[in-house]
Design a protein around this motif. Sequence first.
Motif, PDB file in Angstrom:
ATOM      1  N   VAL A  47      38.811 -52.069  -3.816  1.00 13.74           N
ATOM      2  CA  VAL A  47      39.301 -53.040  -4.791  1.00 13.74           C
ATOM      3  C   VAL A  47      38.994 -54.440  -4.291  1.00 13.74           C
ATOM      4  O   VAL A  47      39.279 -54.777  -3.140  1.00 13.74           O
ATOM      5  N   GLU A  48      38.428 -55.249  -5.161  1.00 14.62           N
ATOM      6  CA  GLU A  48      38.173 -56.632  -4.809  1.00 14.62           C
ATOM      7  C   GLU A  48      39.473 -57.416  -4.832  1.00 14.62           C
ATOM      8  O   GLU A  48      40.462 -56.999  -5.423  1.00 14.62           O
ATOM      9  N   SER A  49      39.482 -58.558  -4.197  1.00 12.60           N
ATOM     10  CA  SER A  49      40.680 -59.381  -4.122  1.00 12.60           C
ATOM     11  C   SER A  49      41.080 -59.862  -5.504  1.00 12.60           C
ATOM     12  O   SER A  49      40.244 -60.183  -6.348  1.00 12.60           O
ATOM     13  N   CYS A  50      42.409 -59.891  -5.735  1.00 16.28           N
ATOM     14  CA  CYS A  50      42.915 -60.339  -7.029  1.00 16.28           C
ATOM     15  C   CYS A  50      43.673 -61.658  -6.916  1.00 16.28           C
ATOM     16  O   CYS A  50      44.365 -62.055  -7.843  1.00 16.28           O
ATOM     17  N   VAL A  51      43.542 -62.358  -5.787  1.00 16.02           N
ATOM     18  CA  VAL A  51      44.324 -63.575  -5.556  1.00 16.02           C
ATOM     19  C   VAL A  51      44.004 -64.646  -6.574  1.00 16.02           C
ATOM     20  O   VAL A  51      44.899 -65.258  -7.161  1.00 16.02           O
ATOM     21  N   ALA A  52      42.733 -64.911  -6.801  1.00 10.29           N
ATOM     22  CA  ALA A  52      42.331 -65.993  -7.692  1.00 10.29           C
ATOM     23  C   ALA A  52      41.722 -65.474  -8.988  1.00 10.29           C
ATOM     24  O   ALA A  52      40.996 -66.186  -9.666  1.00 10.29           O
ATOM     25  N   GLN A  53      42.018 -64.215  -9.336  1.00 11.58           N
ATOM     26  CA  GLN A  53      41.409 -63.630 -10.521  1.00 11.58           C
ATOM     27  C   GLN A  53      42.471 -63.010 -11.417  1.00 11.58           C
ATOM     28  O   GLN A  53      43.364 -62.316 -10.949  1.00 11.58           O
ATOM     29  N   LYS A  54      42.355 -63.249 -12.702  1.00 15.49           N
ATOM     30  CA  LYS A  54      43.232 -62.604 -13.665  1.00 15.49           C
ATOM     31  C   LYS A  54      42.778 -61.171 -13.923  1.00 15.49           C
ATOM     32  O   LYS A  54      43.595 -60.304 -14.224  1.00 15.49           O
ATOM     33  N   ILE A  55      41.478 -60.939 -13.826  1.00 18.41           N
ATOM     34  CA  ILE A  55      40.911 -59.620 -14.075  1.00 18.41           C
ATOM     35  C   ILE A  55      40.082 -59.204 -12.858  1.00 18.41           C
ATOM     36  O   ILE A  55      39.284 -59.999 -12.352  1.00 18.41           O
ATOM     37  N   PHE A  56      40.289 -57.998 -12.372  1.00 13.97           N
ATOM     38  CA  PHE A  56      39.504 -57.507 -11.243  1.00 13.97           C
ATOM     39  C   PHE A  56      39.177 -56.032 -11.456  1.00 13.97           C
ATOM     40  O   PHE A  56      39.770 -55.353 -12.295  1.00 13.97           O
ATOM     41  N   ASP A  57      38.208 -55.537 -10.690  1.00 16.15           N
ATOM     42  CA  ASP A  57      37.711 -54.177 -10.857  1.00 16.15           C
ATOM     43  C   ASP A  57      38.135 -53.273  -9.708  1.00 16.15           C
ATOM     44  O   ASP A  57      38.234 -53.713  -8.564  1.00 16.15           O
ATOM     45  N   VAL A  58      38.347 -52.009 -10.037  1.00 18.57           N
ATOM     46  CA  VAL A  58      38.569 -50.951  -9.064  1.00 18.57           C
ATOM     47  C   VAL A  58      37.314 -50.084  -9.051  1.00 18.57           C
ATOM     48  O   VAL A  58      36.956 -49.488 -10.068  1.00 18.57           O
ATOM     49  N   TYR A  59      36.627 -50.041  -7.898  1.00 18.59           N
ATOM     50  CA  TYR A  59      35.380 -49.289  -7.790  1.00 18.59           C
ATOM     51  C   TYR A  59      35.643 -47.904  -7.209  1.00 18.59           C
ATOM     52  O   TYR A  59      36.556 -47.711  -6.395  1.00 18.59           O
ATOM     53  N   GLU A  60      34.796 -46.955  -7.601  1.00 17.83           N
ATOM     54  CA  GLU A  60      34.847 -45.602  -7.057  1.00 17.83           C
ATOM     55  C   GLU A  60      33.455 -45.218  -6.547  1.00 17.83           C
ATOM     56  O   GLU A  60      32.445 -45.583  -7.149  1.00 17.83           O
ATOM     57  N   MET A  61      33.422 -44.483  -5.434  1.00 18.08           N
ATOM     58  CA  MET A  61      32.166 -44.042  -4.852  1.00 18.08           C
ATOM     59  C   MET A  61      31.771 -42.676  -5.407  1.00 18.08           C
ATOM     60  O   MET A  61      32.599 -41.776  -5.507  1.00 18.08           O
ATOM     61  N   LYS A  62      30.487 -42.527  -5.785  1.00 16.70           N
ATOM     62  CA  LYS A  62      29.990 -41.215  -6.173  1.00 16.70           C
ATOM     63  C   LYS A  62      29.921 -40.309  -4.948  1.00 16.70           C
ATOM     64  O   LYS A  62      29.655 -40.763  -3.840  1.00 16.70           O
ATOM     65  N   ARG A  63      30.133 -39.024  -5.163  1.00 16.12           N
ATOM     66  CA  ARG A  63      30.234 -38.095  -4.046  1.00 16.12           C
ATOM     67  C   ARG A  63      28.942 -37.992  -3.244  1.00 16.12           C
ATOM     68  O   ARG A  63      28.963 -37.689  -2.046  1.00 16.12           O
ATOM     69  N   ASP A  64      27.807 -38.269  -3.879  1.00 17.93           N
ATOM     70  CA  ASP A  64      26.528 -38.211  -3.163  1.00 17.93           C
ATOM     71  C   ASP A  64      26.154 -39.548  -2.526  1.00 17.93           C
ATOM     72  O   ASP A  64      25.036 -39.708  -2.032  1.00 17.93           O
ATOM     73  N   TYR A  65      27.088 -40.517  -2.547  1.00 18.75           N
ATOM     74  CA  TYR A  65      26.892 -41.846  -1.956  1.00 18.75           C
ATOM     75  C   TYR A  65      25.740 -42.623  -2.618  1.00 18.75           C
ATOM     76  O   TYR A  65      25.178 -43.525  -2.017  1.00 18.75           O
ATOM     77  N   SER A  66      25.425 -42.293  -3.859  1.00 22.05           N
ATOM     78  CA  SER A  66      24.321 -42.985  -4.523  1.00 22.05           C
ATOM     79  C   SER A  66      24.714 -44.371  -5.018  1.00 22.05           C
ATOM     80  O   SER A  66      23.868 -45.273  -5.065  1.00 22.05           O
ATOM     81  N   GLU A  67      25.978 -44.572  -5.396  1.00 18.15           N
ATOM     82  CA  GLU A  67      26.392 -45.884  -5.887  1.00 18.15           C
ATOM     83  C   GLU A  67      27.905 -45.968  -6.035  1.00 18.15           C
ATOM     84  O   GLU A  67      28.612 -44.959  -6.092  1.00 18.15           O
ATOM     85  N   TRP A  68      28.395 -47.220  -6.114  1.00 17.00           N
ATOM     86  CA  TRP A  68      29.749 -47.508  -6.541  1.00 17.00           C
ATOM     87  C   TRP A  68      29.713 -47.753  -8.049  1.00 17.00           C
ATOM     88  O   TRP A  68      28.771 -48.334  -8.563  1.00 17.00           O
ATOM     89  N   PHE A  69      30.756 -47.356  -8.749  1.00 14.40           N
ATOM     90  CA  PHE A  69      30.851 -47.676 -10.176  1.00 14.40           C
ATOM     91  C   PHE A  69      32.268 -48.134 -10.496  1.00 14.40           C
ATOM     92  O   PHE A  69      33.228 -47.819  -9.768  1.00 14.40           O
ATOM     93  N   VAL A  70      32.410 -48.930 -11.558  1.00 11.17           N
ATOM     94  CA  VAL A  70      33.713 -49.456 -11.950  1.00 11.17           C
ATOM     95  C   VAL A  70      34.503 -48.345 -12.638  1.00 11.17           C
ATOM     96  O   VAL A  70      34.126 -47.859 -13.705  1.00 11.17           O
ATOM     97  N   LYS A  71      35.598 -47.938 -12.008  1.00 13.25           N
ATOM     98  CA  LYS A  71      36.453 -46.886 -12.556  1.00 13.25           C
ATOM     99  C   LYS A  71      37.531 -47.471 -13.461  1.00 13.25           C
ATOM    100  O   LYS A  71      37.834 -46.929 -14.519  1.00 13.25           O
ATOM    101  N   TYR A  72      38.135 -48.580 -13.005  1.00 12.44           N
ATOM    102  CA  TYR A  72      39.188 -49.223 -13.783  1.00 12.44           C
ATOM    103  C   TYR A  72      38.958 -50.734 -13.778  1.00 12.44           C
ATOM    104  O   TYR A  72      38.378 -51.280 -12.840  1.00 12.44           O
ATOM    105  N   ARG A  73      39.447 -51.384 -14.821  1.00 17.01           N
ATOM    106  CA  ARG A  73      39.478 -52.842 -14.875  1.00 17.01           C
ATOM    107  C   ARG A  73      40.913 -53.269 -15.122  1.00 17.01           C
ATOM    108  O   ARG A  73      41.568 -52.799 -16.056  1.00 17.01           O
ATOM    109  N   VAL A  74      41.417 -54.155 -14.277  1.00 14.41           N
ATOM    110  CA  VAL A  74      42.835 -54.526 -14.287  1.00 14.41           C
ATOM    111  C   VAL A  74      42.993 -55.957 -14.776  1.00 14.41           C
ATOM    112  O   VAL A  74      42.322 -56.872 -14.286  1.00 14.41           O
TER     113      VAL A  74
END
Length: 346
Positions: free
Chosen positions: A271-298
């Motif tokens: 999760v990226e820092s939410c100190v100075a942001q109203k909206i931030f993203d929660v990333y999830e790693m693919k099981r094969d380590y091919s990429e991170w993708f945005v799972k949730y937006r807060v």
Amino acid sequence: MAVDIITARSADVIGSIDGLLMQIFVRLPVKSLIRFKLVSKHWKSLITSHHFSLLRYPRPNPILGLVYPRRKSSVFEYIHLDVSNPNKPPFRELKFPGDSFWYGIQHSCNGLLLCCSSWNDPCYGMSPIRSCYVYNPTTKCSTKLPLPGVMNGVPENVYGVNLAFDPAKSPLYKVVCVRDSEFAHGLFQIEVYSAESRVWRVSGEPFSATNCFDHGVYWNGSIHWIRYWPNKLLYFNVNEETFGNMSLPATMSVREIISYFGEFCDHLHIVESCVAQKIFDVYEMKRDYSEWFVKYRVDLTTAAAAFPDMAYVNELINNIWFPICVLTLIRVEEEGRFILGFADFW
């Protein structure tokens, strides 16, 4: 008398049917299971078996909660977060008796805690380690480990110890230790402890890294650490004893913007820092380590409306500031939602 004989024989028959006993045990609370382990060696073997663990906990991470130290005390408080059983916490607090030195929970993994005590103040590291053991807070059973990082009777600096435990694959755990190399200054060495062999064993060659090894995350059969320069995820496959690397999401190029890094129900999140942001993203790693993708937006504006103390106006930048960090993330897959736990910086 005949009734007594029939009853006794019936009890013997029931006691000898392991499948029936398993179905009874799996429906009992933890406190009853602890008592029933004392009935006989056979019952104890059934309750502590790997098969029983899979029956009782068919999904990963069955116990959901936060453990945090009570100020100026060796007691740890427990915050129950299990949404499926909100009124049945497994325990209220943890106590580590028998040692006057500071105890720290270095790592938790699928219901087990790795606890260490150090001669040093915990704020300045954990080396040399005075004692180390694996503790099951549900059963209150612990196993003391031989000290890691001791070469030829001399303790080396230990930078991190992490549990590797997946009850769905094996009832045995391993512990991974990162310490100074005894052969080259500035290099690290991996040691692996196995619950089966009960000894520490050096794994691989010395290596260089710029990671923070005091916060490792076990997922997908590997221990993961964040490397800040260059900005990558370093992971160690515990079974194959090999290293791998994966870049962090592009928005996370420096240490200060990482608010949370952890695993929940067999998913790795950052999760990226939410100190100075109203909206931030929660990333999830693919099981094969091919990429991170945005799972949730807060969007924090809704939460701030309900809890005004979590936000204030920073006059220097004329913007709303959220002095909080993410403590934990809980996925509620069947409901298609998730829960974030926050802590106030102040």
